[in-house]
Motif scaffolding. Structure first.
Motif: not given
Ligand code: PLP
Length: 412
Positions: A208-220
């Motif tokens: 959800f966070i990327s804005g619609g699969a704009t990029s791969v990412g993660g957060a801790i």
């Protein structure tokens, strides 16, 4: 001063420093290194006396702007953004665990997380004890003196199992375990982990966070609830008290494994946060309509969606997720052949392996994400050959229903 609401924080964030040109959106700092006025200053930055960006694998201004938005949306203590959701999970565990330790994990997990726990971590001397999170009364039997943490997802996919998070946090706290929640499919808009007393919340921001699969990412996100002063793997950092977890992460595990988020991805992710609530609302509403539609279809034997009254997790999901039920559902047709035929007949919904994209995506989990596991393992995880997962996007729902209806007619 009024505490800003979720959307205001998601849009305005709390950027550490405004842009020198007063650009409305924080710019992409794509460079690697940062210049210092003197040898003394760069020494100060390396020893932590002077807060500064030194090298973009360790920290970067654009990534820091995204991290600070995430901290604010989760009401957390601090965030580290990473190259993917899997990097977020592996870095967290490697930061907290030592050879000989063990962890408790839900047996309903995303396939790669399961693979990390089952196949990769044992090579580092770390054992995972899989537990049935729908039976909290049985969890304590799996503990011993080297059990350090408990890990689970807010809504498991594709099984759509929703644990009672109050109960799991209680078990964690009363047994001195660090409680780690993977909230990728709920996002901070649907689930506020800090309110539940969890210690760490993890996101695959690819979703959800990327804005619609704009990029791969993660957060801790360290939510600031843990007492790290006795935690064995953080011994060298105990003097930093509440900062011990994030300090070791940034100075050792994240830096040394090279797991950084790129500044370009961080820019996409920050933009994604601006529209998060709108997209989540639409996706959840569409998912509910699609789930009800599928439930009425004769060829659909079962629908798994916590929004349905028929789901055993309806009540708990209603309480935990801000009155919403997520954008993913799964359902069963007669068998694998029928499932493949149905997927192949769809014209609008795309066959792909991702979740919470703006585009509706469908997949047959047993033959794809879970293909590396034995039939016994997949059966333990609740993955059958007739199960189909549908991640519902934000298209006009009538078009989704039309597509599903015509594909079902092809298999009837
Ligand atoms: N956690 C969950 C619940 C997921 O569904 C996924 C990916 O689908 C991940 C973690 C891993 O995220 P990423 O693909 O960003 O590494």
């Amino acid at each position: 001063m009024r505490e800003p609401g979720f959307n205001t924080k998601a849009i305005h964030g709390s950027t550490p420093k405004p842009d020198v040109h007063r650009a409305i959106r924080f710019p992409i700092y794509s460079g690697v290194a940062y210049d210092f006025e003197s040898a003394e200053n760069i020494e100060g930055a390396f020893t932590g006396r002077i807060p500064a960006h030194i090298y973009s694998r360790s920290s970067n201004p654009t990534v820091a702007a995204f991290e600070s938005k995430m901290t604010s949306l989760e009401n957390g203590h601090g965030t580290v953004a990473l190259s993917s959701g899997m990097a977020a999970i592996s870095n967290t565990l490697l930061n907290l665990l030592e050879k000989g330790d063990n962890i408790l994990a839900s047996n309903y997990l995303f396939g790669n997380t399961y693979s990390l726990f089952m196949h990769t971590l044992p090579n580092f001397g770390i054992e995972t004890r899989f537990v049935d999170i729908t039976r909290p009364d049985t969890i304590e039997q799996a503990l011993d003196g080297r059990t350090r943490l408990i890990f689970f997802e807010t809504i498991s996919n594709p099984q759509m199992i929703v644990p009672d998070i109050v109960e799991l946090v209680d078990i964690g706290k009363s047994n001195n375990l660090t409680v780690i929640v993977d909230s990728s499919v709920t996002s901070p808009y649907l689930f506020q982990a800090s309110e539940y007393g969890a210690d760490i919340v993890i996101h695959s921001t690819t979703k959800f966070i990327s804005g619609g699969a704009t990029s791969v990412g993660g957060a801790i996100i360290d939510l600031g609830n843990a007492n790290w002063s006795n935690f064995p793997s953080l011994q060298k950092y105990h003097h930093l008290k509440q900062d011990a977890f994030l300090a070791r992460l940034r100075k050792e595990v994240y830096r040394n494994f090279g797991s950084c988020m790129s500044p370009q991805a961080a820019h996409f992710q920050s933009l994604g946060l601006e529209t998060l609530s709108l997209r989540v609302e639409k996706s959840c509403a569409n998912a509910m309509t699609v789930a009800k539609f599928l439930e009425q279809k004769q060829d659909v034997t079962t629908v798994f969606y916590p929004g349905l009254d028929s789901s055993p997790f309806h009540e708990i999901a209603q309480k935990q997720f801000n009155g919403h039920f997520g954008g993913i559902l799964s359902f069963e047709l007669e068998n694998k052949e029928t499932s493949f035929k149905f997927i192949n007949a769809l014209k609008l919904i795309r066959c792909a392996t991702n979740l919470n994209d703006n585009v509706s995506l469908i997949i047959h989990p047993a033959s794809t994400i879970y293909a590396d596991f034995t039939p016994e393992q997949t059966s333990e995880m609740g993955i059958t050959d007739k199960l189909i997962r549908l991640s519902v996007g934000i298209e006009d729902v009538e078009d989704l229903l039309y597509d599903i209806d015509q594909a079902l007619r092809c298999v009837a």
